[in-house]
Design a protein around this motif. Structure first.
Motif, PDB file in Angstrom:
ATOM      1  N   GLY A   1      -5.312  11.840  18.928  1.00  0.00           N
ATOM      2  CA  GLY A   1      -3.868  11.919  19.092  1.00  0.00           C
ATOM      3  C   GLY A   1      -3.071  11.445  17.901  1.00  0.00           C
ATOM      4  N   GLU A   2      -1.962  10.784  18.157  1.00  0.00           N
ATOM      5  CA  GLU A   2      -1.033  10.397  17.103  1.00  0.00           C
ATOM      6  C   GLU A   2      -1.608   9.379  16.128  1.00  0.00           C
ATOM      7  OE1 GLU A   2       1.997  11.693  16.297  1.00  0.00           O
ATOM      8  OE2 GLU A   2       1.309  13.185  17.741  1.00  0.00           O
ATOM      9  N   LEU A   3      -2.575   8.587  16.578  1.00  0.00           N
ATOM     10  CA  LEU A   3      -3.174   7.618  15.654  1.00  0.00           C
ATOM     11  C   LEU A   3      -3.920   8.350  14.537  1.00  0.00           C
ATOM     12  CD1 LEU A   3      -3.813   4.746  14.783  1.00  0.00           C
ATOM     13  CD2 LEU A   3      -5.755   4.743  16.376  1.00  0.00           C
ATOM     14  N   ASN A   4      -4.567   9.469  14.853  1.00  0.00           N
ATOM     15  CA  ASN A   4      -5.218  10.246  13.800  1.00  0.00           C
ATOM     16  C   ASN A   4      -4.181  10.767  12.807  1.00  0.00           C
ATOM     17  OD1 ASN A   4      -7.887  11.579  12.918  1.00  0.00           O
ATOM     18  ND2 ASN A   4      -6.467  13.301  12.942  1.00  0.00           N
ATOM     19  N   SER A   5      -3.026  11.192  13.331  1.00  0.00           N
ATOM     20  CA  SER A   5      -1.951  11.671  12.450  1.00  0.00           C
ATOM     21  C   SER A   5      -1.385  10.537  11.605  1.00  0.00           C
ATOM     22  CB  SER A   5      -0.830  12.299  13.291  1.00  0.00           C
ATOM     23  OG  SER A   5      -1.340  13.349  14.088  1.00  0.00           O
ATOM     24  N   TYR A   6      -1.397   9.327  12.149  1.00  0.00           N
ATOM     25  CA  TYR A   6      -0.933   8.156  11.411  1.00  0.00           C
ATOM     26  C   TYR A   6      -1.873   7.847  10.249  1.00  0.00           C
ATOM     27  CZ  TYR A   6       0.424   3.256  10.589  1.00  0.00           C
ATOM     28  OH  TYR A   6       0.837   2.074  10.014  1.00  0.00           O
ATOM     29  N   ILE A   7      -3.174   7.868  10.525  1.00  0.00           N
ATOM     30  CA  ILE A   7      -4.157   7.569   9.486  1.00  0.00           C
ATOM     31  C   ILE A   7      -4.269   8.714   8.499  1.00  0.00           C
ATOM     32  CG2 ILE A   7      -6.605   7.078   9.043  1.00  0.00           C
ATOM     33  CD1 ILE A   7      -6.720   5.836  11.872  1.00  0.00           C
TER      34      ILE A   7
ATOM     35  N   GLU B   1      -9.663 -14.974   3.990  1.00  0.00           N
ATOM     36  CA  GLU B   1      -9.394 -14.838   2.560  1.00  0.00           C
ATOM     37  C   GLU B   1      -8.072 -14.124   2.282  1.00  0.00           C
ATOM     38  OE1 GLU B   1     -12.745 -12.983   0.679  1.00  0.00           O
ATOM     39  OE2 GLU B   1     -14.197 -14.275   1.703  1.00  0.00           O
ATOM     40  N   GLY B   2      -7.327 -13.831   3.339  1.00  0.00           N
ATOM     41  CA  GLY B   2      -6.009 -13.232   3.166  1.00  0.00           C
ATOM     42  C   GLY B   2      -5.985 -11.720   3.128  1.00  0.00           C
ATOM     43  N   ALA B   3      -7.123 -11.079   3.418  1.00  0.00           N
ATOM     44  CA  ALA B   3      -7.181  -9.611   3.326  1.00  0.00           C
ATOM     45  C   ALA B   3      -6.324  -8.929   4.389  1.00  0.00           C
ATOM     46  CB  ALA B   3      -8.630  -9.140   3.437  1.00  0.00           C
ATOM     47  N   PHE B   4      -6.194  -9.568   5.560  1.00  0.00           N
ATOM     48  CA  PHE B   4      -5.389  -8.956   6.618  1.00  0.00           C
ATOM     49  C   PHE B   4      -3.912  -8.911   6.218  1.00  0.00           C
ATOM     50  CE2 PHE B   4      -3.142  -8.768  10.704  1.00  0.00           C
ATOM     51  CZ  PHE B   4      -3.774  -7.671  11.278  1.00  0.00           C
ATOM     52  N   SER B   5      -3.452  -9.931   5.528  1.00  0.00           N
ATOM     53  CA  SER B   5      -2.070  -9.936   5.041  1.00  0.00           C
ATOM     54  C   SER B   5      -1.834  -8.796   4.071  1.00  0.00           C
ATOM     55  CB  SER B   5      -1.754 -11.267   4.355  1.00  0.00           C
ATOM     56  OG  SER B   5      -1.824 -12.340   5.255  1.00  0.00           O
ATOM     57  N   LYS B   6      -2.814  -8.544   3.203  1.00  0.00           N
ATOM     58  CA  LYS B   6      -2.693  -7.440   2.250  1.00  0.00           C
ATOM     59  C   LYS B   6      -2.710  -6.103   2.980  1.00  0.00           C
ATOM     60  CE  LYS B   6      -4.247  -6.059  -2.328  1.00  0.00           C
ATOM     61  NZ  LYS B   6      -5.105  -6.422  -3.480  1.00  0.00           N
ATOM     62  N   PHE B   7      -3.537  -6.021   4.018  1.00  0.00           N
ATOM     63  CA  PHE B   7      -3.589  -4.825   4.853  1.00  0.00           C
ATOM     64  C   PHE B   7      -2.207  -4.531   5.445  1.00  0.00           C
ATOM     65  CE2 PHE B   7      -3.857  -3.675   9.409  1.00  0.00           C
ATOM     66  CZ  PHE B   7      -4.355  -2.373   9.317  1.00  0.00           C
ATOM     67  N   LEU B   8      -1.566  -5.555   6.020  1.00  0.00           N
ATOM     68  CA  LEU B   8      -0.241  -5.369   6.616  1.00  0.00           C
ATOM     69  C   LEU B   8       0.795  -4.976   5.572  1.00  0.00           C
ATOM     70  CD1 LEU B   8      -0.104  -8.409   9.084  1.00  0.00           C
ATOM     71  CD2 LEU B   8      -0.472  -6.002   9.667  1.00  0.00           C
ATOM     72  N   GLU B   9       0.695  -5.574   4.418  1.00  0.00           N
ATOM     73  CA  GLU B   9       1.621  -5.263   3.323  1.00  0.00           C
ATOM     74  C   GLU B   9       1.517  -3.793   2.923  1.00  0.00           C
ATOM     75  OE1 GLU B   9       2.055  -6.300  -1.450  1.00  0.00           O
ATOM     76  OE2 GLU B   9       0.872  -7.618  -0.156  1.00  0.00           O
ATOM     77  N   MET B  10       0.296  -3.294   2.829  1.00  0.00           N
ATOM     78  CA  MET B  10       0.091  -1.905   2.436  1.00  0.00           C
ATOM     79  C   MET B  10       0.567  -0.947   3.515  1.00  0.00           C
ATOM     80  SD  MET B  10      -0.891  -2.122  -0.586  1.00  0.00           S
ATOM     81  CE  MET B  10      -0.942  -0.342  -0.713  1.00  0.00           C
ATOM     82  N   GLN B  11       0.339  -1.289   4.777  1.00  0.00           N
ATOM     83  CA  GLN B  11       0.812  -0.412   5.856  1.00  0.00           C
ATOM     84  C   GLN B  11       2.339  -0.352   5.870  1.00  0.00           C
ATOM     85  OE1 GLN B  11      -1.722   1.254   6.963  1.00  0.00           O
ATOM     86  NE2 GLN B  11      -2.959  -0.286   5.891  1.00  0.00           N
ATOM     87  N   LYS B  12       2.970  -1.481   5.592  1.00  0.00           N
ATOM     88  CA  LYS B  12       4.433  -1.516   5.576  1.00  0.00           C
ATOM     89  C   LYS B  12       4.991  -0.601   4.497  1.00  0.00           C
ATOM     90  CE  LYS B  12       8.342  -4.748   5.274  1.00  0.00           C
ATOM     91  NZ  LYS B  12       8.732  -6.170   5.114  1.00  0.00           N
ATOM     92  N   LYS B  13       4.388  -0.638   3.308  1.00  0.00           N
ATOM     93  CA  LYS B  13       4.846   0.220   2.214  1.00  0.00           C
ATOM     94  C   LYS B  13       4.671   1.696   2.569  1.00  0.00           C
ATOM     95  CE  LYS B  13       4.023  -2.863  -1.743  1.00  0.00           C
ATOM     96  NZ  LYS B  13       3.254  -3.034  -2.997  1.00  0.00           N
ATOM     97  N   TYR B  14       3.531   2.006   3.109  1.00  0.00           N
ATOM     98  CA  TYR B  14       3.253   3.393   3.468  1.00  0.00           C
ATOM     99  C   TYR B  14       4.160   3.854   4.598  1.00  0.00           C
ATOM    100  CZ  TYR B  14       0.294   7.545   3.903  1.00  0.00           C
ATOM    101  OH  TYR B  14      -0.178   8.835   3.918  1.00  0.00           O
ATOM    102  N   ASP B  15       4.348   2.986   5.589  1.00  0.00           N
ATOM    103  CA  ASP B  15       5.183   3.337   6.744  1.00  0.00           C
ATOM    104  C   ASP B  15       6.627   3.605   6.335  1.00  0.00           C
ATOM    105  OD1 ASP B  15       2.982   3.054   8.318  1.00  0.00           O
ATOM    106  OD2 ASP B  15       3.633   1.208   9.323  1.00  0.00           O
ATOM    107  N   GLN B  16       7.136   2.820   5.398  1.00  0.00           N
ATOM    108  CA  GLN B  16       8.518   3.006   4.944  1.00  0.00           C
ATOM    109  C   GLN B  16       8.712   4.378   4.325  1.00  0.00           C
ATOM    110  OE1 GLN B  16       8.966  -0.408   2.381  1.00  0.00           O
ATOM    111  NE2 GLN B  16       9.877  -1.672   3.989  1.00  0.00           N
ATOM    112  N   ASN B  17       7.732   4.831   3.572  1.00  0.00           N
ATOM    113  CA  ASN B  17       7.820   6.143   2.923  1.00  0.00           C
ATOM    114  C   ASN B  17       7.716   7.292   3.914  1.00  0.00           C
ATOM    115  OD1 ASN B  17       7.857   4.699   0.536  1.00  0.00           O
ATOM    116  ND2 ASN B  17       6.446   6.057  -0.509  1.00  0.00           N
ATOM    117  N   LYS B  18       7.042   7.043   5.037  1.00  0.00           N
ATOM    118  CA  LYS B  18       6.768   8.114   5.993  1.00  0.00           C
ATOM    119  C   LYS B  18       7.529   7.966   7.300  1.00  0.00           C
ATOM    120  CE  LYS B  18       3.640  10.067   3.353  1.00  0.00           C
ATOM    121  NZ  LYS B  18       4.005   9.404   2.110  1.00  0.00           N
ATOM    122  N   ASN B  19       8.352   6.937   7.373  1.00  0.00           N
ATOM    123  CA  ASN B  19       9.102   6.665   8.607  1.00  0.00           C
ATOM    124  C   ASN B  19       8.155   6.530   9.800  1.00  0.00           C
ATOM    125  OD1 ASN B  19      11.435   6.196  10.124  1.00  0.00           O
ATOM    126  ND2 ASN B  19      11.673   8.360  10.650  1.00  0.00           N
ATOM    127  N   MET B  20       7.133   5.708   9.613  1.00  0.00           N
ATOM    128  CA  MET B  20       6.140   5.461  10.647  1.00  0.00           C
ATOM    129  C   MET B  20       6.094   3.975  10.957  1.00  0.00           C
ATOM    130  SD  MET B  20       3.196   8.010   9.086  1.00  0.00           S
ATOM    131  CE  MET B  20       2.404   8.670  10.540  1.00  0.00           C
TER     132      MET B  20
END
Length: 428
Positions: free
Chosen positions: A261-267, A391-410
């Motif tokens: 479903g939509e999660l595949n479209s998100y990824i 080691e802080g990798a999850f924070s970086k993960f969230l940061e990257m999703q935020k950048k991508y989401d802003q560009n795609k309105n997701m």
């Protein structure tokens, strides 16, 4: 006296020719996250445009050393992903290829045709072509080398250490080798001995040159002996390609689907789930007419989907032909997308769910597909193998999703509201 098979032997180092998007010869696609470029005596990458025969490539000092390491039972550095997969109890690409070649008795033949210095006269029976980076998707875990849609945005989203120079970005726009005579020459050389051709991308079902390769193969008179395999995102299923498939021995489809479903479209933006579902239904219903012998979902397991893998298995229950359990492959790069970034509390829940799913899947799979249920166990083991969250990798993960989401309105939290609380904890 027959030579013995070692625990690290892989037939791909003997019988397989892989040309990546930039036209460089590499060992195999499974190792491309590592330095797996085949190099000449000067340490330079060998490209198809160098007009070097495949025989010379396969017997370069680089490849001879790879084979010697394997025969000595050593893991070449570039085989790290297979080593990790087997260490965690899964069926690696090496193991699967061993089974494929075992049926042809090719493994023992390979050993007999190999000298002590690693030189081999074994035939090239398998070819993998990545015909450029034309793709209709911009998957979150992909890159501009493999998908043109990433070229414009990559450097604006990615951290500095992952950005590419202007020159490199320009090179990603111009994969001219796919339109040159060297491709035709290379393929005509290999065609008579091939029994397998694999296409991936970009998206191979929209690449014009792929059809050209199929036509050359048919002209060679060897098509009936060749199995075609595809990694495809299943967003397209062109009639002009399907009509050629009947000329080949049969076709296998590895459908790159990371969620339902939509999660595949998100990824895998901007894919449309309705279209993918329709095409999977077509394959399921008309596989005999299409000459498709197998359709298996190939799922790249990462932090964005490891908690939803059960949904894929449930979705597959509606089909009669498509394999009922996906082939699960751990994502390693970028590390901040990988499953070990999750906190221990979520890992515990995922572990319980996936081990239960593993047991359930074993009951539904015939013997020759049991490796798919075994892979569920190694997915769990890999996730728990290291603690990247601390080691802080999850924070970086969230940061990257935020950048991508802003560009795609997701919005990531639409799918994982529990991540919002974790984001607050990471901030504090």
């Amino acid at each position: 006296m027959s030579k013995k098979m070692s625990k690290t032997y892989c037939p791909l180092a003997w019988n397989h020719s892989f040309i990546n998007q930039d036209g460089s010869f590499q060992v195999c696609c499974t190792s491309e996250e590592f330095d797996n470029n085949i190099r000449n005596e000067n340490g330079e990458k060998i490209f198809i445009s160098d007009d070097v025969s495949p025989e010379v490539v396969m017997n370069s000092e680089f490849m001879k050393n790879i084979r010697k390491q394997m025969l000595d039972g050593e893991w070449p550095e570039l085989c790290k992903r297979c080593e990790i997969t087997e260490k965690h109890g899964g069926a690696s690409r090496r193991v699967i290829e061993m089974m494929n070649y075992e049926n042809q008795e090719q493994n023992q033949i390979n050993l007999e045709l190999t000298s002590d210095d690693g030189t081999t006269s074994a035939p090239i029976t398998s070819a993998d072509y990545r015909l450029g980076n034309l793709c209709n998707l911009q998957c979150r875990t992909c890159n501009p080398r493999s998908a043109q849609m990433w070229i414009r945005e990559w450097n604006n989203i990615k951290p500095e250490e992952e950005q590419f120079s202007k020159e490199v970005m320009e090179s990603y726009k111009n994969y001219n080798w796919i339109d040159s005579e060297v491709l035709v020459k290379d393929f005509k050389f290999k065609a008579p001995t091939l029994n397998h051709i694999h296409f991936a991308g970009g998206e191979p079902l929209i690449v014009p040159q792929m059809r050209k390769v199929l036509e050359i193969c048919i002209e060679s008179g060897n098509a009936k002996n060749i199995v075609l395999t595809y990694n495809t995102n299943m967003t397209v299923l062109p009639d002009n390609i399907i009509n050629l498939w009947k000329e080949f021995k049969h076709v296998k489809i590895l459908a790159s689907v990371d969620a339902v479903g939509e999660l595949n479209s998100y990824i895998r933006y901007p894919s449309k789930w309705d279209k993918i579902h329709t095409n999977l239904q077509k394959i399921d219903e008309y596989h005999k007419e299409f000459n498709v012998s197998e359709c298996l979902l190939s799922t790249t397991v990462q932090a964005l989907n490891i908690m939803k893998l059960r949904d894929i298995v449930e979705y597959l229950k509606q089909f009669n032909f498509i394999v009922p359990v996906p082939n699960l492959i751990n994502l390693h790069v970028p590390y901040y997308f990988s499953s070990p970034i999750l906190p221990k509390s979520l890992k515990k829940l995922v572990t319980l769910d996936l081990l239960s799913l593993k047991d359930e899947s074993e009951e539904r799979l015939p013997e020759h597909y049991r490796f798919l249920s075994e892979n569920i166990g190694q997915i769990v083991n890999f996730m728990n193998s290291t603690d990247l969250y601390s080691e802080g990798a999850f924070s970086k993960f969230l940061e990257m999703q935020k950048k991508y989401d802003q560009n795609k309105n997701m919005d990531l939290y639409q799918f994982y509201p529990q991540f919002k609380d974790l984001a607050v904890k990471c901030t504090n």
